[in-house]
Design an enzyme around this catalytic site. Structure first.
Site, short mmCIF file in Angstrom:
data_model
loop_
_atom_site.label_atom_id
_atom_site.label_comp_id
_atom_site.label_asym_id
_atom_site.label_seq_id
_atom_site.Cartn_x
_atom_site.Cartn_y
_atom_site.Cartn_z
N ARG A 158 -24.80 9.81 -14.22
CA ARG A 158 -24.29 10.26 -13.29
C ARG A 158 -24.56 11.77 -12.32
NH1 ARG A 158 -18.25 9.69 -14.68
NH2 ARG A 158 -18.44 8.09 -14.67
N ASP A 200 0.44 -1.16 -0.26
CA ASP A 200 -0.14 -0.26 -0.39
C ASP A 200 0.77 0.81 -0.13
OD1 ASP A 200 -1.54 1.90 0.64
OD2 ASP A 200 -3.13 0.84 2.26
N THR A 241 -5.62 14.15 -13.92
CA THR A 241 -5.80 13.73 -14.69
C THR A 241 -6.58 15.68 -15.20
OG1 THR A 241 -8.22 13.59 -15.17
CG2 THR A 241 -7.50 13.74 -12.69
N ASP A 242 -6.61 15.28 -16.28
CA ASP A 242 -7.99 16.87 -16.27
C ASP A 242 -9.12 17.23 -15.88
OD1 ASP A 242 -9.52 15.02 -17.87
OD2 ASP A 242 -9.28 16.01 -19.57
N GLU A 243 -9.18 15.94 -14.90
CA GLU A 243 -10.93 16.18 -14.38
C GLU A 243 -10.32 17.80 -13.07
OE1 GLU A 243 -13.12 13.28 -12.90
OE2 GLU A 243 -12.45 11.96 -15.05
N TYR A 251 -13.84 11.69 -6.28
CA TYR A 251 -12.59 11.43 -7.60
C TYR A 251 -11.52 12.32 -7.57
CZ TYR A 251 -9.96 10.24 -10.72
OH TYR A 251 -8.62 10.48 -11.93
N LYS A 304 -7.92 13.95 -6.02
CA LYS A 304 -6.84 14.19 -7.52
C LYS A 304 -5.91 15.43 -7.57
CE LYS A 304 -4.90 11.54 -9.87
NZ LYS A 304 -3.96 10.59 -9.30
P1 NAD Z 1 -6.74 1.81 -12.43
O1 NAD Z 1 -7.68 2.01 -11.27
O2 NAD Z 1 -6.44 0.83 -13.77
O3 NAD Z 1 -5.02 1.39 -11.16
C1 NAD Z 1 -5.49 1.28 -10.22
C2 NAD Z 1 -3.95 0.87 -9.86
O4 NAD Z 1 -3.43 1.77 -8.38
C3 NAD Z 1 -4.17 -0.17 -9.66
O5 NAD Z 1 -3.57 -1.38 -10.11
C4 NAD Z 1 -4.68 -0.43 -8.20
O6 NAD Z 1 -4.39 -1.93 -7.33
C5 NAD Z 1 -3.84 0.65 -7.67
N1 NAD Z 1 -3.34 1.09 -6.48
C6 NAD Z 1 -5.32 1.75 -5.87
N2 NAD Z 1 -4.51 1.67 -4.23
C7 NAD Z 1 -3.32 1.67 -4.30
C8 NAD Z 1 -2.46 2.19 -3.27
N3 NAD Z 1 -3.24 2.42 -1.38
N4 NAD Z 1 -1.89 1.30 -3.03
C9 NAD Z 1 -0.62 0.95 -4.04
N5 NAD Z 1 -1.97 0.32 -5.06
C10 NAD Z 1 -3.04 1.03 -5.14
O7 NAD Z 1 -6.00 3.22 -12.90
P2 NAD Z 1 -5.62 4.32 -13.61
O8 NAD Z 1 -6.99 4.28 -15.36
O9 NAD Z 1 -5.01 3.18 -14.55
O10 NAD Z 1 -5.47 5.29 -13.64
C11 NAD Z 1 -4.05 5.91 -13.14
C12 NAD Z 1 -3.69 7.17 -13.16
O11 NAD Z 1 -4.14 7.58 -14.02
C13 NAD Z 1 -4.36 7.29 -11.58
O12 NAD Z 1 -3.89 8.35 -10.82
C14 NAD Z 1 -5.66 8.35 -12.37
O13 NAD Z 1 -6.09 9.23 -11.45
C15 NAD Z 1 -4.83 8.55 -13.73
N6 NAD Z 1 -5.27 9.31 -14.85
C16 NAD Z 1 -6.60 8.65 -15.50
C17 NAD Z 1 -6.92 8.41 -16.43
C18 NAD Z 1 -7.61 7.57 -17.04
O14 NAD Z 1 -8.28 8.25 -18.11
N7 NAD Z 1 -8.32 6.10 -16.90
C19 NAD Z 1 -6.66 9.50 -17.31
C20 NAD Z 1 -5.43 10.44 -16.57
C21 NAD Z 1 -4.62 10.48 -15.02
O1 TDX Z 2 -21.44 2.65 -18.66
C1 TDX Z 2 -21.09 3.90 -18.74
N1 TDX Z 2 -21.58 4.67 -19.49
C2 TDX Z 2 -21.19 5.75 -19.64
O2 TDX Z 2 -22.20 6.89 -20.66
C3 TDX Z 2 -20.39 4.55 -17.94
C4 TDX Z 2 -19.22 3.69 -16.99
C5 TDX Z 2 -19.87 6.16 -18.48
N2 TDX Z 2 -20.70 6.50 -19.40
C6 TDX Z 2 -19.92 7.96 -19.39
C7 TDX Z 2 -19.32 9.19 -18.26
C8 TDX Z 2 -19.00 10.20 -18.46
O3 TDX Z 2 -19.24 10.57 -19.56
O4 TDX Z 2 -18.33 7.58 -19.89
C9 TDX Z 2 -18.33 8.65 -20.26
C10 TDX Z 2 -16.53 8.00 -19.63
O5 TDX Z 2 -16.76 7.61 -18.60
P1 TDX Z 2 -15.73 7.26 -17.48
O6 TDX Z 2 -14.88 6.13 -18.16
O7 TDX Z 2 -15.88 6.22 -16.42
O8 TDX Z 2 -14.42 7.68 -17.35
P2 TDX Z 2 -14.48 9.45 -16.37
O9 TDX Z 2 -15.42 9.89 -16.04
O10 TDX Z 2 -14.46 10.74 -17.42
O11 TDX Z 2 -12.71 10.07 -15.39
C11 TDX Z 2 -11.66 8.61 -16.73
O12 TDX Z 2 -11.06 9.61 -17.35
C12 TDX Z 2 -10.57 11.12 -16.37
C13 TDX Z 2 -11.17 7.92 -15.55
O13 TDX Z 2 -11.82 7.27 -15.02
C14 TDX Z 2 -10.45 8.57 -14.72
O14 TDX Z 2 -9.38 8.24 -13.86
C15 TDX Z 2 -9.46 9.74 -15.09
O15 TDX Z 2 -9.52 11.24 -14.50
#
Ligand code: NAD
Ligand code: TDX
Length: 332
Positions: A271, A58, A121-123, A148, A152
């Protein structure tokens, strides 16, 4: 730089980064990952043991992180609770990992004077109107909407404070929505792909007009490497590849690529607090560092992603029913 510590490297983007690093650099990688529901050992399958080591733990464990950080040249911090919908159901783990976990990493990096790159993230910037010509830049004010994105945003501000107050050698990147292989099926694109592969209908929140700015996970990885190599310490870089699409168009594309009628989806409950639009202006990254994305065509990137889910049903099928049960409880 020789040895890097990648937090969250068994998750979606972290594991794609580790695969990318093994292919494109000579770096040695230690992954530290708690293997939460989102982490998966199998995401690191096929990587050479001589290059990649997994430590299950962790990031909020201060003794563990102190130990690990001390023996590495840089930390690339991906670990997070990452799903907006989960943060609406139960925000607590988001505070524990995204805020406290980042704090623990900052203290370890400060103590051992280790370089940090913080993945965000851009969020954190909130959302834009659909018809707003503006896009997010590094100077857009923070205005996060969900539990979330607010955690971040908090983690980014902690990094900035450690840079300013303690001279920590750190950079931050804020990336747009990633797609590609190994993304958890709770997320939009893999949920819809696996719905169709599993004989279910895609589920669109609300009218589906919300816009996300899509980038392939490999382009995110190449940008992070470019920042590690050429980024200025203390700076923030936005990562994006001009990939704005509304959710309706993405669902129709997935249906088309899977030979289904384009209207074979369901509208479900929206959502809470759903951000309308994200859009990244990556001029700073492009002009100061010279980074360019490699994936120009979204439709062929999605086709490749579909192929990955089709060929790796053992990876996602065991937890598909549970993910859909959780959504059904929310009428989603
Ligand atoms: P993910 O949920 O797929 O992966 C997260 C990983 O972190 C997992 O392997 C999980 O086991 C690990 N983890 C969670 N809590 C932990 C802890 N306390 N200690 C150690 N490990 C831990 O997420 P992702 O989509 O791969 O996102 C990765 C990073 O990128 C995040 O910081 C997220 O905010 C950022 N990000 C994601 C997106 C996106 O589109 N998914 C976009 C921009 C930024
Ligand atoms: O079933 C669905 N139907 C739907 O319409 C789900 C799961 C999502 N959505 C919509 C919500 C959002 O407008 O699709 C869009 C994308 O949703 P997510 O995949 O949950 O992504 P989002 O909330 O945009 O966030 C993602 O991008 C920024 C990542 O999960 C974050 O970790 C990252 O920071």
């Amino acid at each position: 730089m020789q040895r890097i510590l990648v937090t969250g490297g068994a998750g979606f983007i972290g594991s794609n980064f580790v695969h990318y690093v093994v292919e494109h650099t000579d770096l040695l990688v230690t992954v530290v990952d708690k293997l939460t529901y989102a982490g998966n050992r199998a995401n690191l399958d096929g990587l050479p043991e001589s290059r990649v080591r997994l430590v299950v733990g962790d990031i909020a464990d201060a003794d563990l992180m102190d130990d690990l950080v001390a023996s590495h040249d840089a930390v690339i911090h991906y670990a997070a609770e990452s799903h907006n919908d989960n943060s609406l159901r139960d925000p607590r783990p988001f505070l524990d990992t995204n805020i406290i976990g980042t704090y623990v990493i900052l203290e370890a990096c400060r103590k051992h004077d280790v370089r940090l790159h913080h993945i965000s993230t851009d969020e954190v910037y909130g959302d834009l109107e659909l018809d707003d010509p503006a896009r997010f830049t590094e100077s857009t004010p923070y205005n996060p909407s969900s539990p979330y994105s607010s955690t971040k945003a908090g983690s980014d501000l902690l990094v900035r404070a450690w840079v300013r107050s303690f001279g920590l050698r750190a950079t931050i990147s804020n990336c747009s929505n990633n797609y590609g292989p190994r993304q958890h099926i709770e997320k939009f694109i893999p949920r819809q792909i696996t719905n169709v592969l599993d004989g279910r209908r895609p589920k669109l929140y609300g009218a589906g007009l919300n816009v996300r700015d899509w980038i392939h996970a490999d382009d995110h990885s190449s940008a992070v490497i470019a920042i590690l190599e050429n980024g200025a310490l203390g700076e923030t870089y936005l990562i994006g590849a001009d990939g704005e699409k509304n959710n309706l168009d993405v669902v129709r594309l997935i249906l088309r690529l899977l030979d289904q009628p384009e209207d074979a989806f369901d509208h479900v409950t929206d959502r809470a607090g759903h951000d309308l639009r994200y859009a990244i202006d990556a001029t700073k990254l492009r002009s100061e560092i010279g980074w360019r994305p490699a994936y120009a065509d979204f439709s062929s990137g999605i086709a490749d992603t579909i192929t990955w889910y089709r060929e790796n049903s053992d990876w996602w099928r065991p937890f598909k029913q549970r993910v859909e049960n959780d959504y059904r409880r929310q009428s989603q």
